[in-house]
Design a protein around this motif. Sequence first.
Motif, PDB file in Angstrom:
ATOM      1  N   ASP A  43      40.584  32.413  43.624  1.00  0.00           N
ATOM      2  CA  ASP A  43      41.442  32.758  44.764  1.00  0.00           C
ATOM      3  C   ASP A  43      41.232  34.180  45.280  1.00  0.00           C
ATOM      4  OD1 ASP A  43      42.607  30.236  44.412  1.00  0.00           O
ATOM      5  OD2 ASP A  43      44.090  31.047  43.012  1.00  0.00           O
ATOM      6  N   PRO A  45      39.481  37.154  47.083  1.00  0.00           N
ATOM      7  CA  PRO A  45      38.426  37.323  48.091  1.00  0.00           C
ATOM      8  C   PRO A  45      37.349  38.271  47.577  1.00  0.00           C
ATOM      9  CG  PRO A  45      40.382  38.578  48.715  1.00  0.00           C
ATOM     10  CD  PRO A  45      40.745  37.787  47.485  1.00  0.00           C
ATOM     11  N   ASN A  91      32.748  39.875  41.018  1.00  0.00           N
ATOM     12  CA  ASN A  91      33.801  40.181  41.985  1.00  0.00           C
ATOM     13  C   ASN A  91      35.066  40.667  41.275  1.00  0.00           C
ATOM     14  OD1 ASN A  91      34.841  40.188  44.738  1.00  0.00           O
ATOM     15  ND2 ASN A  91      36.064  38.424  44.120  1.00  0.00           N
TER      16      ASN A  91
END
Length: 187
Positions: A43, A45, A91
């Motif tokens: 979830d 970004p 990320n």
Amino acid sequence: MSVRILALVGSLRVGSHNRQLAEAAVKLAPEGAEVELYEGLADIPFYNEDIDVEGAVPAAAARLRAAASAADALLLFSPEYNGTIPAVLKNAIDWLSRPYGAGALSDKPVAVVGTAFGQFGGVWAQDETRKAAGIAGARVLEDIKLSIPGSVTRFASTHPADDAEVAAQLTEVIGLIHGQATAPAAA
């Protein structure tokens, strides 16, 4: 002293062997250690400084930062995608590295383990993950390693928690992280 270890899994696949390995870590955590499997990396970004603005950080990224800040240590499970770290794990590290110098990874003990289909168990990806976490400010526990080769065949019909060798190795890893998380940081 009880130690909270946050587990991040670099594979989003429900049947991922690295996810199963993380589930085994939760189950096998020895007394004094609690391993929490983080849900929600999908979830978050992609990191972008334009959206990393105080008071307006995306909720999914803020939840990850809060969970990592509340943990005493992190245990990262990295499969190997094309010889390197999966994007979802990189990320997460990027989000946890900010704000620069004061991110949730700053001087936090971090260990990297994993399994992969190849004969080396994903060591390239795990080395890249250690490198990224260290640059992001983590206190990477370089001596704590577990790379399990042949995941597709080894775990075809056996969950990692039910593999005696893997269970013993994973329990040892968690014990070592516990020791590092309770030890004073080197000056």
